[in-house]
Design a protein around this motif. Structure first.
Motif, mmCIF file in Angstrom:
data_model
loop_
_atom_site.group_PDB
_atom_site.id
_atom_site.type_symbol
_atom_site.label_atom_id
_atom_site.label_comp_id
_atom_site.label_asym_id
_atom_site.label_seq_id
_atom_site.Cartn_x
_atom_site.Cartn_y
_atom_site.Cartn_z
ATOM 1 N N LEU A 110 75.823 38.588 113.780
ATOM 2 C CA LEU A 110 75.412 37.307 113.972
ATOM 3 C C LEU A 110 75.835 36.545 112.443
ATOM 4 C CD1 LEU A 110 72.698 36.846 116.388
ATOM 5 C CD2 LEU A 110 74.989 36.217 116.582
ATOM 6 N N VAL A 111 75.041 37.152 111.613
ATOM 7 C CA VAL A 111 75.128 36.621 110.108
ATOM 8 C C VAL A 111 76.383 36.578 109.691
ATOM 9 C CG1 VAL A 111 74.408 37.125 107.813
ATOM 10 C CG2 VAL A 111 72.648 37.311 109.600
ATOM 11 N N ARG A 112 77.356 37.655 109.963
ATOM 12 C CA ARG A 112 78.557 37.429 109.432
ATOM 13 C C ARG A 112 79.443 36.386 110.092
ATOM 14 N NH1 ARG A 112 83.365 38.636 111.262
ATOM 15 N NH2 ARG A 112 82.603 39.321 113.348
ATOM 16 N N LYS A 113 79.288 36.312 111.370
ATOM 17 C CA LYS A 113 80.041 35.241 112.070
ATOM 18 C C LYS A 113 79.331 33.880 111.722
ATOM 19 C CE LYS A 113 80.927 37.760 116.170
ATOM 20 N NZ LYS A 113 80.871 37.741 117.671
ATOM 21 N N LEU A 114 78.249 33.668 111.439
ATOM 22 C CA LEU A 114 77.742 32.342 111.164
ATOM 23 C C LEU A 114 77.892 31.882 109.412
ATOM 24 C CD1 LEU A 114 74.030 32.605 112.565
ATOM 25 C CD2 LEU A 114 75.879 31.047 113.326
ATOM 26 N N LYS A 115 78.109 32.901 108.695
ATOM 27 C CA LYS A 115 78.559 32.780 107.359
ATOM 28 C C LYS A 115 80.136 32.337 107.346
ATOM 29 C CE LYS A 115 75.528 35.195 104.606
ATOM 30 N NZ LYS A 115 75.371 35.748 103.142
ATOM 31 N N GLU A 116 80.967 33.217 108.077
ATOM 32 C CA GLU A 116 82.279 32.618 108.140
ATOM 33 C C GLU A 116 82.494 31.119 108.733
ATOM 34 O OE1 GLU A 116 83.997 35.267 111.244
ATOM 35 O OE2 GLU A 116 83.868 36.843 109.840
ATOM 36 N N GLY A 117 81.496 30.494 109.246
ATOM 37 C CA GLY A 117 81.501 29.127 109.763
ATOM 38 C C GLY A 117 81.031 28.389 108.609
ATOM 39 N N GLY A 118 80.355 28.822 107.709
ATOM 40 C CA GLY A 118 79.882 28.111 106.483
ATOM 41 C C GLY A 118 78.592 27.964 106.489
ATOM 42 N N ALA A 119 77.795 28.441 107.260
ATOM 43 C CA ALA A 119 76.210 28.259 107.606
ATOM 44 C C ALA A 119 75.662 29.210 106.762
ATOM 45 C CB ALA A 119 75.932 28.418 109.009
ATOM 46 N N ALA A 120 74.628 28.714 106.037
ATOM 47 C CA ALA A 120 73.349 29.525 105.491
ATOM 48 C C ALA A 120 72.587 30.106 106.598
ATOM 49 C CB ALA A 120 72.622 29.012 104.556
ATOM 50 N N VAL A 121 71.978 31.364 106.564
ATOM 51 C CA VAL A 121 71.239 31.757 107.687
ATOM 52 C C VAL A 121 69.695 31.884 107.173
ATOM 53 C CG1 VAL A 121 70.557 33.832 109.418
ATOM 54 C CG2 VAL A 121 72.982 33.245 108.627
ATOM 55 N N ILE A 122 68.785 31.476 108.222
ATOM 56 C CA ILE A 122 67.333 31.351 107.809
ATOM 57 C C ILE A 122 66.742 32.266 109.008
ATOM 58 C CG2 ILE A 122 65.250 30.083 107.821
ATOM 59 C CD1 ILE A 122 67.190 27.650 107.292
ATOM 60 N N ALA A 123 65.992 33.422 108.597
ATOM 61 C CA ALA A 123 65.101 34.158 109.491
ATOM 62 C C ALA A 123 63.838 33.838 109.509
ATOM 63 C CB ALA A 123 65.310 35.579 109.003
ATOM 64 N N ALA A 124 63.219 33.338 110.587
ATOM 65 C CA ALA A 124 61.832 32.886 110.800
ATOM 66 C C ALA A 124 60.977 33.871 111.338
ATOM 67 C CB ALA A 124 61.797 31.482 111.660
ATOM 68 N N TYR A 125 59.612 33.613 111.226
ATOM 69 C CA TYR A 125 58.693 34.626 111.715
ATOM 70 C C TYR A 125 58.627 36.028 111.089
ATOM 71 C CZ TYR A 125 58.467 30.672 114.743
ATOM 72 O OH TYR A 125 58.588 29.395 115.310
ATOM 73 N N ILE A 126 58.994 36.123 109.723
ATOM 74 C CA ILE A 126 58.890 37.494 109.301
ATOM 75 C C ILE A 126 57.552 37.663 108.968
ATOM 76 C CG2 ILE A 126 59.914 38.834 107.417
ATOM 77 C CD1 ILE A 126 62.011 37.697 109.554
ATOM 78 N N GLU A 127 57.144 39.128 109.319
ATOM 79 C CA GLU A 127 55.766 39.488 109.229
ATOM 80 C C GLU A 127 55.596 40.927 108.520
ATOM 81 O OE1 GLU A 127 53.462 37.611 110.404
ATOM 82 O OE2 GLU A 127 54.672 36.117 111.139
ATOM 83 N N ASP A 128 56.668 41.461 108.288
ATOM 84 C CA ASP A 128 56.429 42.921 107.653
ATOM 85 C C ASP A 128 57.852 43.168 106.465
ATOM 86 O OD1 ASP A 128 58.661 44.476 109.177
ATOM 87 O OD2 ASP A 128 57.534 43.454 110.421
ATOM 88 N N ALA A 129 57.553 44.055 105.708
ATOM 89 C CA ALA A 129 58.468 44.374 104.423
ATOM 90 C C ALA A 129 59.471 45.202 105.149
ATOM 91 C CB ALA A 129 57.782 45.271 103.552
ATOM 92 N N GLN A 130 59.624 45.668 106.270
ATOM 93 C CA GLN A 130 60.632 46.610 106.624
ATOM 94 C C GLN A 130 61.553 45.463 107.131
ATOM 95 O OE1 GLN A 130 57.405 47.104 107.486
ATOM 96 N NE2 GLN A 130 56.993 49.143 106.335
ATOM 97 N N SER A 131 61.150 44.680 108.008
ATOM 98 C CA SER A 131 62.335 43.559 108.434
ATOM 99 C C SER A 131 62.792 42.786 107.545
ATOM 100 C CB SER A 131 61.360 42.676 109.583
ATOM 101 O OG SER A 131 60.855 43.181 110.708
ATOM 102 N N LEU A 132 62.121 42.321 106.291
ATOM 103 C CA LEU A 132 62.540 41.659 105.242
ATOM 104 C C LEU A 132 63.687 42.309 104.827
ATOM 105 C CD1 LEU A 132 62.292 39.196 103.437
ATOM 106 C CD2 LEU A 132 60.647 40.342 102.279
ATOM 107 N N GLY A 133 63.574 43.812 104.572
ATOM 108 C CA GLY A 133 64.541 44.636 103.970
ATOM 109 C C GLY A 133 65.832 44.664 104.833
ATOM 110 N N VAL A 134 65.693 44.848 106.066
ATOM 111 C CA VAL A 134 66.782 44.667 106.957
ATOM 112 C C VAL A 134 67.429 43.207 107.073
ATOM 113 C CG1 VAL A 134 67.530 44.509 109.297
ATOM 114 C CG2 VAL A 134 65.715 46.297 108.657
ATOM 115 N N LEU A 135 66.810 42.336 106.765
ATOM 116 C CA LEU A 135 67.420 41.086 106.798
ATOM 117 C C LEU A 135 68.288 40.846 105.308
ATOM 118 C CD1 LEU A 135 64.370 38.920 108.369
ATOM 119 C CD2 LEU A 135 66.690 39.346 109.351
#
Length: 161
Positions: A110-135
């Motif tokens: 999803l991030v790849r496709k959105l960036k191809e369209g020129g959008a910056a991606v925001i991930a909301a509701y991040i609650e832990d370090a592991q998810s932050l690393g994945v993002l």
């Protein structure tokens, strides 16, 4: 940047784009410092009105965002057509991300496709370090959530001239 949510009533009102132009024309505001945000549900329900309003927002030098993006193919098609500056991922695909490799692959695509369209991606509701690393590995540019910072009870904003 200041994010302004646009509700269905504003989107449905044909006079709103002109009113917005007039109001923002009365103040000095840096380009792209106001981000007008549509929900995915509103975009899917009122695509033509959202498209018209998004164009008006861009014409006055401001930015467009989509929130609650769930990554479904129909939503991706419609949202990509709006050419948003930002897309905020829905919590349904960002919560407990570290425990689900299939969802991690979905986020990367999803991030790849959105960036191809020129959008910056925001991930909301991040609650832990592991998810932050994945993002970060998926090249998500911006994050929100209690892991990053707990919400304040008072908005503190300093305006300078």
């Amino acid at each position: 940047m200041f994010f302004v949510k646009l509700g269905t009533a504003s989107v449905a009102d044909p006079s709103f784009p002109e009113w917005l132009r007039q109001m923002l024309g009365k103040v000095t505001i840096r380009p792209r410092s106001c981000v007008f945000q549509f929900s995915q549900a509103t975009v899917l329900a009122q695509f033509e009105r959202c498209s018209t309003l998004a164009q008006a927002v861009r014409e006055i030098g401001q930015a467009v965002a989509i929130e609650h993006f769930d990554g479904q193919p129909e939503a991706l098609l419609r949202i990509s057509a709006l050419l948003p500056n930002f897309v905020k991922l829905d919590r349904s695909i960002t919560q407990q991300l570290a425990a689900e490799p299939a969802r991690q692959a979905q986020i990367r695509e999803l991030v790849r496709k959105l960036k191809e369209g020129g959008a910056a991606v925001i991930a909301a509701y991040i609650e832990d370090a592991q998810s932050l690393g994945v993002l970060w590995q998926a090249q998500v540019e911006l994050v929100q959530g209690n892991f990053v910072q707990q919400p304040d009870e008072v908005i503190q904003h300093q305006v300078t001239n």
